[in-house]
Design an enzyme around this catalytic site. Structure first.
Site, PDB file in Angstrom:
ATOM      1  N   ALA A 209     -49.212  41.492  -6.809  1.00 56.85           N
ATOM      2  CA  ALA A 209     -49.598  42.982  -7.310  1.00 56.85           C
ATOM      3  C   ALA A 209     -49.085  43.464  -8.493  1.00 56.85           C
ATOM      4  O   ALA A 209     -47.709  43.215  -8.523  1.00 56.85           O
ATOM      5  CB  ALA A 209     -49.676  43.958  -6.086  1.00 56.85           C
ATOM      6  N   PRO A 210     -49.771  44.080  -9.476  1.00 55.98           N
ATOM      7  CA  PRO A 210     -51.116  44.597  -9.558  1.00 55.98           C
ATOM      8  C   PRO A 210     -51.899  43.343  -9.819  1.00 55.98           C
ATOM      9  O   PRO A 210     -53.077  43.629  -9.615  1.00 55.98           O
ATOM     10  CB  PRO A 210     -51.052  45.614 -10.411  1.00 55.98           C
ATOM     11  CG  PRO A 210     -49.799  45.487 -11.568  1.00 55.98           C
ATOM     12  CD  PRO A 210     -48.993  44.849 -10.435  1.00 55.98           C
ATOM     13  N   GLY A 211     -51.303  42.211 -10.324  1.00 53.06           N
ATOM     14  CA  GLY A 211     -52.314  41.081 -10.423  1.00 53.06           C
ATOM     15  C   GLY A 211     -52.497  40.606 -11.752  1.00 53.06           C
ATOM     16  O   GLY A 211     -53.491  39.861 -12.074  1.00 53.06           O
ATOM     17  N   GLY A 212     -51.538  40.761 -12.714  1.00 52.05           N
ATOM     18  CA  GLY A 212     -51.567  40.146 -14.122  1.00 52.05           C
ATOM     19  C   GLY A 212     -51.624  38.521 -13.843  1.00 52.05           C
ATOM     20  O   GLY A 212     -52.423  37.939 -14.573  1.00 52.05           O
ATOM     21  N   ASP A 228     -49.455  39.852  -1.327  1.00 50.68           N
ATOM     22  CA  ASP A 228     -48.718  41.151  -1.580  1.00 50.68           C
ATOM     23  C   ASP A 228     -49.071  42.171  -0.567  1.00 50.68           C
ATOM     24  O   ASP A 228     -50.451  42.479  -0.439  1.00 50.68           O
ATOM     25  CB  ASP A 228     -48.997  41.297  -3.039  1.00 50.68           C
ATOM     26  CG  ASP A 228     -47.984  42.582  -3.601  1.00 50.68           C
ATOM     27  OD1 ASP A 228     -47.311  43.557  -3.075  1.00 50.68           O
ATOM     28  OD2 ASP A 228     -47.378  42.055  -4.713  1.00 50.68           O
ATOM     29  N   ASP A 265     -43.450  36.323  -8.513  1.00 55.15           N
ATOM     30  CA  ASP A 265     -42.749  37.200  -9.489  1.00 55.15           C
ATOM     31  C   ASP A 265     -42.294  38.425  -8.547  1.00 55.15           C
ATOM     32  O   ASP A 265     -42.964  39.360  -8.874  1.00 55.15           O
ATOM     33  CB  ASP A 265     -43.632  37.560 -10.224  1.00 55.15           C
ATOM     34  CG  ASP A 265     -43.227  38.391 -11.717  1.00 55.15           C
ATOM     35  OD1 ASP A 265     -42.090  38.363 -11.998  1.00 55.15           O
ATOM     36  OD2 ASP A 265     -43.994  39.348 -12.093  1.00 55.15           O
ATOM     37  N   LYS A 295     -34.670  37.386 -10.447  1.00 57.73           N
ATOM     38  CA  LYS A 295     -34.105  38.934 -10.994  1.00 57.73           C
ATOM     39  C   LYS A 295     -32.364  38.607 -10.958  1.00 57.73           C
ATOM     40  O   LYS A 295     -32.007  38.165 -10.151  1.00 57.73           O
ATOM     41  CB  LYS A 295     -34.574  39.756  -9.610  1.00 57.73           C
ATOM     42  CG  LYS A 295     -34.246  41.055 -10.125  1.00 57.73           C
ATOM     43  CD  LYS A 295     -35.676  41.577 -10.965  1.00 57.73           C
ATOM     44  CE  LYS A 295     -35.450  42.874 -11.585  1.00 57.73           C
ATOM     45  NZ  LYS A 295     -36.235  43.244 -12.757  1.00 57.73           N
TER      46      LYS A 295
HETATM   47  C1  LIG Z   1     -43.253  42.735 -10.473  1.00 53.22           C
HETATM   48  S1  LIG Z   1     -44.367  42.962  -9.239  1.00 53.22           S
HETATM   49  C2  LIG Z   1     -45.518  41.455  -9.477  1.00 53.22           C
HETATM   50  C3  LIG Z   1     -46.149  41.519 -11.043  1.00 53.22           C
HETATM   51  C4  LIG Z   1     -47.318  40.546 -10.997  1.00 53.22           C
HETATM   52  N1  LIG Z   1     -46.587  39.136 -11.141  1.00 53.22           N
HETATM   53  C5  LIG Z   1     -48.474  40.774 -12.084  1.00 53.22           C
HETATM   54  O1  LIG Z   1     -48.569  40.042 -13.163  1.00 53.22           O
HETATM   55  O2  LIG Z   1     -48.967  41.995 -11.849  1.00 53.22           O
HETATM   56  C6  LIG Z   1     -43.728  42.471  -7.685  1.00 53.22           C
HETATM   57  C7  LIG Z   1     -44.376  42.449  -6.758  1.00 53.22           C
HETATM   58  O3  LIG Z   1     -43.774  41.720  -5.577  1.00 53.22           O
HETATM   59  C8  LIG Z   1     -44.354  42.464  -4.322  1.00 53.22           C
HETATM   60  N2  LIG Z   1     -43.326  41.919  -3.199  1.00 53.22           N
HETATM   61  C9  LIG Z   1     -41.979  42.040  -3.175  1.00 53.22           C
HETATM   62  N3  LIG Z   1     -41.631  41.537  -2.219  1.00 53.22           N
HETATM   63  C10 LIG Z   1     -42.520  40.932  -1.544  1.00 53.22           C
HETATM   64  C11 LIG Z   1     -42.751  40.047  -0.199  1.00 53.22           C
HETATM   65  N4  LIG Z   1     -41.796  39.781   0.630  1.00 53.22           N
HETATM   66  N5  LIG Z   1     -44.205  39.499  -0.004  1.00 53.22           N
HETATM   67  C12 LIG Z   1     -45.089  39.821  -0.704  1.00 53.22           C
HETATM   68  N6  LIG Z   1     -44.902  40.445  -1.919  1.00 53.22           N
HETATM   69  C13 LIG Z   1     -43.653  41.014  -2.064  1.00 53.22           C
HETATM   70  C14 LIG Z   1     -44.183  43.866  -4.456  1.00 53.22           C
HETATM   71  O4  LIG Z   1     -44.873  44.639  -3.676  1.00 53.22           O
HETATM   72  C15 LIG Z   1     -44.795  43.714  -5.911  1.00 53.22           C
HETATM   73  O5  LIG Z   1     -46.002  44.130  -6.120  1.00 53.22           O
END
Ligand SMILES: C[S@@+](CC[C@H](N)C(=O)[O-])C[C@H]1O[C@@H](n2cnc3c(N)ncnc32)[C@H](O)[C@@H]1O
Length: 339
Positions: A209-212, A228, A265, A295
Site C-alpha cells: 500500500a498504497p500501491g505504486g 498489506d 518495500d 531501511k
Molecule cells: C513505504 S510503504 C510501501 C509503498 C509501496 N511500495 C508503493 O509503491 O505504494 C510501506 C508499507 O508497508 C506496509 N507494511 C509494514 N509492515 C508490514 C507487514 N508486516 N506486512 C505487510 N505490510 C507491511 C505498511 O502498511 C505500508 O503500507
C-alpha cells in the site's frame, strides 16, 4: 595518480567515501558540494581505478567521472573556447559515437553559461567531429562539472560513469493519477539492475500500500499478489490480475513455488524485514528475482547492510546492493532465490 568526481545521494557522501577508502587505499577527498559531491585523488592510473570501481561498485556511489582536464574559469566566452579546444583534442573518444553532454553547475560557480547553452555549443563541436549529439542511449558521455573557479572535464561510457543521467540523478515523468512516488524506486531498480519486469509472470508485493509498485507490475502485464494491512488505492481495485491480501505478511498463506518475482518495500526494521522475507521464501520459484528496499534506521548503514546481506544470503544470491537516486534513507537490494 588520477582524479575523479564522486556523487552520492545528499547526506550519504561520507558512506560512499568510507567504501572508497576500503577499495582504493591512499585515496584523498575534497568536498565540492556538502554531503553530495566530492573530488577524489587516487594513487593509480585511470584505467586501473575504473576497473576496480566496476568490479566492486560502491553502494553509495551514485555517479563517478574521471577528471581528464581542469580548466581555470575566466567567467567569459574564453571558458567555452577552452572547453571546445579540449573536446576537439579528444576527437578519437567521440568520433562515430552517439555522445551526450552532461553539465552540472555548483552553486556559486564562476562559469557563466547555463547547461543548455553549453550543451548547444558543444553539440556543434561534436557534429564537426563526426559524433552524433544525443541524450538517448548515448555510447559516450562528456561530463562537465562547473566548480567554484574551474571547469572539471571528463568522459566515459554510461557503464563507466555508473549512470546515463547527469550526476546519476534519474528523472522520471510523473504521470497523472500516479498512486505513489514510490513507483519511481521500482522503475529505477529495473534500469539500474538491467531487468525487464514484463518478462515475469507472477509477483508478490510485500508492504504494497498504497500501491505504486503493484500498479507498475500490473501495467507490465504481471499477476500480482499485494499484501498489506493498509488500504490499496481505489484505482487498483478493478484489476482482474490483482489478488489483495489485506493482512500482515506474517499471516499470509501463499502457494509454494508460485512466484517468479518478489518485491518488498516495507519501510520496516531491516532484521524484521529479513525474517518476513525468509519466512515467505517457500512461495518462490527456483531462481526467482527479489527487489527489496532496506531501511537505514540508525547511524551505521554499512554495518546494517552487511548484516542484512548475511541473513538473506542463506536463501538468496546477492546480485547487487545500491542506493538508487529515488531511495531516501534506504538502499535497494537485487537478489536471486537459490532454490
Ligand atoms: C513505504 S510503504 C510501501 C509503498 C509501496 N511500495 C508503493 O509503491 O505504494 C510501506 C508499507 O508497508 C506496509 N507494511 C509494514 N509492515 C508490514 C507487514 N508486516 N506486512 C505487510 N505490510 C507491511 C505498511 O502498511 C505500508 O503500507
Amino acid at each position: 595518480m588520477s582524479r575523479w568526481i564522486g556523487t552520492a545521494n545528499r547526506g550519504f557522501a561520507s558512506y560512499a567515501m568510507e567504501e572508497l577508502r576500503r577499495l582504493l587505499p591512499g585515496v584523498r577527498f575534497t568536498q565540492l558540494a556538502a554531503g553530495e559531491v566530492f573530488l577524489m585523488e587516487v594513487p593509480g592510473y585511470q584505467e586501473t581505478v575504473q576497473e576496480t570501481l566496476l568490479a566492486s561498485e560502491p553502494i553509495f556511489l551514485r555517479h563517478v567521472q574521471p577528471v581528464v582536464r581542469e580548466l581555470p574559469l575566466s567567467g567569459n566566452a574564453d571558458d567555452l573556447q577552452e572547453l571546445s579546444h579540449v573536446v576537439r583534442l579528444a576527437e578519437s573518444q567521440f568520433e562515430g559515437k552517439r555522445t551526450a553532454v552532461h553539465v552540472r553547475r555548483a552553486v556559486g560557480t564562476a562559469f557563466p553559461y547555463s547547461a543548455a547553452d553549453t550543451k548547444a555549443l558543444i553539440d556543434a563541436v561534436l557534429l564537426e567531429l563526426d559524433s552524433e549529439p544525443s541524450l538517448q542511449a548515448p555510447e559516450m558521455i562528456l561530463s562537465l562539472y562547473a566548480a567554484a573557479d574551474s571547469l572539471l572535464v571528463g568522459w566515459g561510457t554510461p557503464r563507466e560513469l555508473l549512470s546515463d543521467w547527469p550526476g546519476g540523478a534519474v528523472r522520471f515523468q510523473k504521470e497523472e493519477g500516479q498512486v505513489s512516488r514510490a513507483k519511481f524506486k521500482l522503475l529505477e531498480a529495473e534500469r539500474a539492475f538491467g531487468l525487464t519486469y514484463a518478462n515475469y509472470r507472477n509477483a508478490v508485493d510485500i508492504g504494497a500500500a498504497p500501491g505504486g509498485w503493484t500498479s507498475l507490475l500490473l501495467e507490465r502485464g504481471l499477476a500480482v499478489t499485494a499484501i498489506d494491512p493498509a488500504e490499496l488505492h481505489p484505482s487498483l481495485h478493478g484489476y482482474p490480475r490483482l489478488t489483495y491480501l489485506k493482512k500482515n505478511a506474517s499471516e499470509a498463506k501463499l502457494i509454494p513455488g508460485s512466484y517468479d518475482l518478489l518485491v518488498c518495500d516495507m519501510s520496516w526494521s531491516p532484521m524484521q524485514m529479513c525474517r518476513l522475507v525468509l519466512d515467505l521464501q517457500a512461495a518462490l520459484a527456483p531462481g526467482a528475482t527479489a527487489i527489496i528496499t532496506v531501511k537505514l534506521m540508525h547511524r551505521k548503514p554499512l554495518q546494517t547492510i552487511r548484516e542484512v546481506k548475511e541473513r538473506l544470503q542463506t536463501a538468496f544470491h546477492i546480485r547487487k546492493a545500491k542506493q538508487l537516486f529515488h531511495n531516501r534513507d534506504e538502499i535497494t537490494l537485487y537478489l536471486e532465490y537459490k532454490s
